[in-house]
Design an enzyme around this catalytic site. Structure first.
Site, mmCIF file in Angstrom:
data_model
loop_
_atom_site.group_PDB
_atom_site.id
_atom_site.type_symbol
_atom_site.label_atom_id
_atom_site.label_comp_id
_atom_site.label_asym_id
_atom_site.label_seq_id
_atom_site.Cartn_x
_atom_site.Cartn_y
_atom_site.Cartn_z
ATOM 1 C CB SER A 15 -18.634 52.020 46.553
ATOM 2 O OG SER A 15 -17.959 52.529 45.436
ATOM 3 C CB CYS A 43 -16.143 53.303 42.504
ATOM 4 S SG CYS A 43 -15.347 51.821 41.891
ATOM 5 C CB CYS A 48 -12.099 52.384 40.724
ATOM 6 S SG CYS A 48 -12.756 52.910 42.300
ATOM 7 C CE LYS A 51 -7.502 53.851 38.932
ATOM 8 N NZ LYS A 51 -7.309 54.209 40.310
ATOM 9 C CE1 TYR A 99 -22.328 49.611 42.009
ATOM 10 C CE2 TYR A 99 -21.783 48.996 39.757
ATOM 11 C CZ TYR A 99 -21.422 49.115 41.082
ATOM 12 O OH TYR A 99 -20.172 48.732 41.493
ATOM 13 C CE1 TYR A 180 -6.544 56.112 43.968
ATOM 14 C CE2 TYR A 180 -6.286 56.932 46.194
ATOM 15 C CZ TYR A 180 -7.096 56.490 45.175
ATOM 16 O OH TYR A 180 -8.449 56.423 45.357
ATOM 17 C CD GLU A 184 -4.171 55.269 40.385
ATOM 18 O OE1 GLU A 184 -4.072 54.174 40.936
ATOM 19 O OE2 GLU A 184 -5.255 55.901 40.341
ATOM 20 N NE ARG A 201 1.068 69.325 50.794
ATOM 21 C CZ ARG A 201 0.152 69.434 51.703
ATOM 22 N NH1 ARG A 201 -0.131 70.611 52.181
ATOM 23 N NH2 ARG A 201 -0.506 68.405 52.143
ATOM 24 C CG ASP A 306 -14.492 58.046 49.605
ATOM 25 O OD1 ASP A 306 -14.102 56.957 50.055
ATOM 26 O OD2 ASP A 306 -14.189 58.470 48.474
ATOM 27 C CG HIS A 439 10.608 28.530 37.551
ATOM 28 N ND1 HIS A 439 11.331 29.661 37.853
ATOM 29 C CD2 HIS A 439 11.228 27.937 36.490
ATOM 30 C CE1 HIS A 439 12.360 29.737 37.029
ATOM 31 N NE2 HIS A 439 12.330 28.711 36.195
ATOM 32 C CD GLU A 444 10.328 31.841 40.090
ATOM 33 O OE1 GLU A 444 10.806 30.793 40.535
ATOM 34 O OE2 GLU A 444 10.235 32.065 38.863
#
Ligand code: FAD
Length: 463
Positions: A15, A43, A48, A51, A99, A180, A184, A201, A306, A439, A444
């Site tokens: 990234s 990523c 990401c 995943k 990329y 996370y 996930e 743990r 990272d 709404h 909201e």
């Protein structure tokens, strides 16, 4: 004046590295970039993106179940893991190509090889042994899952890397970790029909998140049938004759599973990188030390993402890369801004969060107001689902600024992204109050919680 082969050499095509390389190339700089594995980095290749595709796949059973309440009869549904893997791989290959193309269009010279530093201006391309020189060097090599070296039997375990390429979907899995990624994947595997145990743990999953979110998500996961075992660790993993794993837990139980996934943290990719030879210092975790501008202990060597162990998220790595370009090449010294980073956990239900937890706010400010709503979202009414949604705003009572927003429920990540804008702009609770609601939506609720649910003054809750 010394002349170098490149104005900038980037080590790592993830990234941070790709963004820096592409934009520097587009500025007319002579740029080289080495990538050891696949362009796009964690990523795109094994983080990401795949995943999130897995998350989508894992949600269909709940959608099918919910459909009946809306009048639909859904035929017998089956799930084919190899189809998901093949389609996911095709999409990842497409993105990887984009990329690479972006770099090529910016005239970046790509080396498909691991690279290491020889000194502060020299890089060796390990595949060919070629050495090149650069005026500025950017290290953006990311990290890898901790293999948990002290766990007996860790050789029988997988990490998130392998989870993306399993030949068969396990019938039962044990996942260790409470961050996370562990959470996930527990939801992904459960949603795909796998008997899932999450072992952590700590006292509660997701240690850095707001307590409310942590407790409510834990309860929702347990309600779905995920076995969440806190305050336990895996002590040993054995491989049985039938290939299944016997997982021993600190509480004394042993669970049989087809796969054991370790998600206990990530380690910076700084070994065998030549950092010492180049004079680049690391901290006790192996992460590269940087100043506020992402400059390492060496004047012309920088590090982002990272590998610096600041905030391990893709948009952060990209932001740091863009600030680096401003500082190093545009004569505009720019520090990355790590305040109020919106983030999501793609659990089921999902988490979206920005800013301080209630606990952190209570420690930071003299008086805090908490606005909190727990309700059944409209989409769950006809479906018969009892799952609740949580919305919570944390307000500094003195400045009136909204300093934290925490959501658990459908589309929470999307909401967190939008909430981050007014919060970054310093909006007050009164700004939220005078915003018209949309709404009927779940969101909201964020602009209609007029009275604080409770206050916290000098750390003590006042109802
Ligand atoms: P990386 O993207 O890891 O790229 C580093 C690259 O350097 C790699 O391609 C590697 O092969 C290469 N490399 C390493 N050493 C060398 C060397 N010596 N020579 C040449 N190349 C080298 N973040 C989010 O924001 N949202 C999410 O939902 C999310 N989900 C995630 C899910 C998982 C399972 C994982 C593991 C991570 C997730 N992340 C997520 C985190 C995100 O992927 C990282 O924060 C981001 O990729 C960091 O970018 P980076 O440029 O620092 O490193």
């Amino acid at each position: 004046m010394a002349t170098y082969d490149y104005d900038l050499f980037v080590i790592g095509g993830g990234s941070g590295g790709v963004r820096a390389g592409r934009l520097a190339g587009a500025m007319g700089k002579r740029v080289g970039l080495a990538e050891a594995y696949r362009m796009g980095g964690t990523c795109v290749i094994r983080g990401c993106v795949p995943k999130k595709l897995f998350v989508y796949a894992s949600q269909f059973q709940e959608h099918f179940d919910a459909a009946a309440g809306y009048g639909w009869t859904v035929g017998k549904s089956t799930f084919d893991w190899p189809t998901l893997i093949a389609n996911k791989d095709r999409e990842i290959a497409r993105l990887e190509g984009l990329y690479r193309k972006g770099l090529e269009n910016s005239d970046v010279e790509i080396f498909e090889s691991r690279a290491m530093l020889i000194d502060d201006h020299t890089i060796e391309i390990l595949k060919t042994g070629k050495r090149v020189t650069a005026d500025q060097i950017l290290i953006a090599v990311g990290g890898h899952p901790s293999p948990h070296p002290s766990l007996p039997g860790n050789e029988f375990c997988i990490s998130s890397n392998e989870a993306f390429h399993l030949d068969t979907l396990p019938k039962a899995i044990v996942i260790e970790g409470g961050g996370y990624i562990a959470v996930e994947f527990a939801n992904i595997f459960h949603g795909l029909g796998v008997d899932t145990t999450l072992v952590y743990r700590g006292k509660e999953i997701l240690s850095r998140f707001d307590q409310d979110l942590r407790h409510m998500l834990h309860a929702a996961m347990a309600e779905k049938g995920i076995h969440v075992r806190c305050t336990e660790i895996i002590t040993r993993v054995e491989r049985q004759d039938d290939g299944r794993k016997l997982v021993h837990l600190s509480g004394g139980d042993a669970i049989v599973a087809d796969q054991v996934m370790l998600a206990i943290g990530r380690v910076p990719n700084t070994t065998s990188l030549g950092l010492e030879a180049a004079g680049v210092a690391v901290d006790e975790t192996g992460a590269i030390k940087v100043d506020g501008y992402s400059r390492t202990s060496r004047e012309n060597i920088w590090a982002v993402g990272d590998v610096t162990n600041r905030v391990q998220l893709t948009p952060v790595a990209i932001h740091e890369a863009m600030c680096f370009l401003e500082t190093a090449f545009k004569n505009n010294p720019t520090k990355p801004d790590h305040a109020l980073i919106a983030t999501a956990v793609f659990s089921q239900p999902e988490i979206g969060t920005v800013g301080l937890t209630e606990q952190d706010a209570a420690r930071t400010f003299k008086a805090v107001e908490v606005y909190r709503a727990v309700f059944r979202p409209m989409r769950n009414t006809l479906s018969g689902s009892t799952e609740k949604m949580l919305m919570k705003l944390i307000v500094d009572a003195d400045s009136r600024k909204v300093v934290g927003a925490h959501i658990l429920g459908p589309d929470a990540g999307e909401m967190a992204q939008l909430l981050a804008i007014p919060m970054k702009a310093g909006c007050t609770k009164e700004d939220f109050d005078r915003t018209m609601a949309v709404h009927p939506t779940a969101a909201e609720e964020l602009v209609t919680m007029y009275k604080p649910t409770y206050r916290i003054v000098d750390g003590a809750r006042i109802d």
